[in-house]
Write an enzyme that holds these catalytic residues in place. Structure first.
Site, PDB file in Angstrom:
ATOM      1  N   SER A 279       0.836  -1.198   0.000  1.00  0.00           N
ATOM      2  CA  SER A 279       0.000   0.000   0.000  1.00  0.00           C
ATOM      3  C   SER A 279       0.878   1.258   0.000  1.00  0.00           C
ATOM      4  O   SER A 279       1.772   1.369  -0.826  1.00  0.00           O
ATOM      5  CB  SER A 279      -0.954  -0.040   1.197  1.00  0.00           C
ATOM      6  OG  SER A 279      -1.944   0.943   1.081  1.00  0.00           O
TER       7      SER A 279
ATOM      8  N   ASP B 130      -5.430  -3.116  -3.169  1.00  0.00           N
ATOM      9  CA  ASP B 130      -4.467  -2.839  -2.118  1.00  0.00           C
ATOM     10  C   ASP B 130      -3.847  -4.113  -1.548  1.00  0.00           C
ATOM     11  O   ASP B 130      -4.544  -5.066  -1.210  1.00  0.00           O
ATOM     12  CB  ASP B 130      -5.192  -2.082  -0.992  1.00  0.00           C
ATOM     13  CG  ASP B 130      -4.240  -1.443  -0.020  1.00  0.00           C
ATOM     14  OD1 ASP B 130      -3.508  -2.191   0.660  1.00  0.00           O
ATOM     15  OD2 ASP B 130      -4.217  -0.209   0.069  1.00  0.00           O
TER      16      ASP B 130
END
Length: 484
Positions: free
Chosen positions: A77, A238
């Site tokens: 991320s 993500d």
């Protein structure tokens, strides 16, 4: 290794900056051969050792780069974004902090008015995919300084003699279950696995190299915050969906590639949740429900729109818990277990242990600058960094990696790894890609015709090596075995 955590990734970079400050102090005061930058080596020309004293006076650490001390950088991320900046783009930690603020202003400071997380509920992500992509492209543009075309097209693949960067995503392909996906800056073709073997099975070993900004989008596409990105036949979300703490995934990869134990392994968190009392079975069950549920939600048709919206909201309400759990069997606990198993002793986990975890993933106050949010993160991180145990840990890390760098800087391979220097024969001007000092030396020693058919003296070889030394531009392809 750098955890995911949205804007709290700023804390990981602040911790890393403290490590780099300790490294600079040790390097510049080293009893034998003190240096002025992390790229230094014994035969470096004086012009290359120039240090920006003005930046040091402001507290910046621009002359000492993390990519010169760690052979692998991995992240998930926003930790993935940091790894790209520090590893693939070879920025200093202060430059990465600057880009982090710029990204926050361009993205977190400009949410859509109509989105599902607002009072004006509408089933779309909170932040614009176009603006997010442009923000990542700006990071590449500012880092490479090669024009807008390079910002859009520059491949994530890097030179083979450079630090290797890993970025974690969650991959979805029609008709299959979602899985961990590793974006690599290096080419990776593992040996065939023998039938019945228990040998490590790598994630997606056959990579398609894509532009840097797309990799950044792929690792940060947190559902309900950012849209997924489709690359070829896969959707990417993500990496926090599968490994918000990338340490275990990265250690498996490094161990599998080299079949040796890393010299040192550093894991940086984004805030430890104090009240996380959930059994492993419950945690694993929640994780599985979220992942499989999201996969179903993303493939459902319009006829079941109401069910889809209800399920999407259900998933979103649990998602932040899944994406902030960095300590379970998929994170710190699993990493510690594997480290014990393979005998990795020099491993360090630094993670702020106060209220940092309570800051939301996309908090940005005020919207124009984010200064209140960043000040809160700085204060909480500085409190953690002032603890004696943290100071001792940082000192141990700094001394260990400085020793590794200084040993390597005595070899001719270091020049190619640390700088943009290559060599061309000053006599025949033979030019091959990525020729280093050792390769040109062998060429000169073997080419008696360069000296009238007689063997060159060692002094003459060195003189011609120095004349053949020149700067080179960026090219493609990674390196080998400390990890952050």
């Amino acid at each position: 290794m750098l955890d995911g955590g949205g804007i709290r990734g700023y804390s990981s970079l602040l911790i890393l900056k403290n490590i780099m400050i300790a490294i600079r102090r040790i390097e510049t005061s080293y009893p034998e051969y003190p240096v002025t930058s992390s790229m230094s080596y014994p035969w470096m020309e004086d012009e290359d050792q120039t240090v920006n004293r003005a930046s040091e006076a402001t507290g910046r650490v621009d002359a000492f780069l993390p990519c010169h001390y760690f052979d692998y950088l991995a992240g998930t991320s926003t930790g993935g974004l940091s790894s790209i900046m520090l590893g693939r783009l070879r920025l200093s930690v202060d430059q990465a902090l600057d880009q982090y603020k710029a990204f926050g202003n361009e993205v977190f400071g400009k949410p859509r008015r109509w989105h599902e997380r607002s009072p004006f509920w509408y089933p779309r992500a909170k932040y614009s995919s176009r603006k997010t992509g442009e923000a990542f492209q700006n990071v590449v543009l500012e880092s490479l300084q090669q024009g807008e075309h390079a910002a859009v097209t520059e491949s994530f693949e890097d030179r083979e003699d450079r630090t290797r960067t890993m970025v974690i995503s969650w991959s979805l392909k029609k008709g299959s279950v979602g899985s961990c996906y590793i974006w690599r800056s290096y080419r990776f073709n593992p040996k065939p696995r023998a039938q019945g073997s228990n040998r490590w099975i790598p994630c997606n070993p056959w990579d398609k190299f894509v532009p840097i900004w797309q990799v950044a989008r792929a690792t940060t596409a947190a559902p309900r915050y950012f849209e997924s990105i489709k690359i070829d036949e896969r959707k990417f979300l993500d990496g926090g969906m599968v490994a918000n703490n990338p340490s275990l995934v990265a250690l498996r990869e490094i161990r599998g590639l080299h079949e040796t134990v890393p010299s040192i392994f550093v894991s940086l968190g984004t805030g430890l949740k104090q009240a996380h009392v959930q059994s492993e079975s419950a945690r694993n069950r929640t994780s599985g429900d979220v992942r499989s549920g999201l996969r179903r939600a993303l493939t459902i048709d319009n006829a079941r729109r109401k069910q889809w919206l209800r399920k999407y909201w259900e998933i979103g309400s649990n998602l932040s818990k899944q994406m902030t759990d960095c300590e379970g069997q998929d994170g710190t606990n699993g990493w510690n277990g594997l480290s014990d198993e393979i005998g990795l002793r020099k491993r360090y986990r630094l993670n702020v242990e106060n209220n940092l975890a309570n800051i939301s993933l996309d908090e940005w106050r005020p919207a124009k600058s984010g200064e209140e949010t960043l000040r809160s993160i700085r204060e909480l991180t500085e409190s953690y960094l002032s603890q004696p145990a943290t100071i001792e840990m940082i000192e141990e890390i700094a001394r260990e990696v400085v020793g590794i760098r200084r040993d390597r800087a005595m070899t001719e391979r270091w020049e190619s790894f640390a700088t943009d220097v290559s060599y061309v024969c000053p006599i025949c001007e033979s030019r091959a890609p990525d020729v280093n000092r050792q390769a040109l030396r062998e060429h000169l020693e073997e080419s008696n015709r360069h000296n009238g058919g007689t063997q060159m003296a060692a002094e003459e070889v060195e003189a011609r090596l120095n004349r053949g030394r020149h700067k080179r531009g960026p090219s493609r392809s990674g390196s080998d075995k400390a990890a952050i």
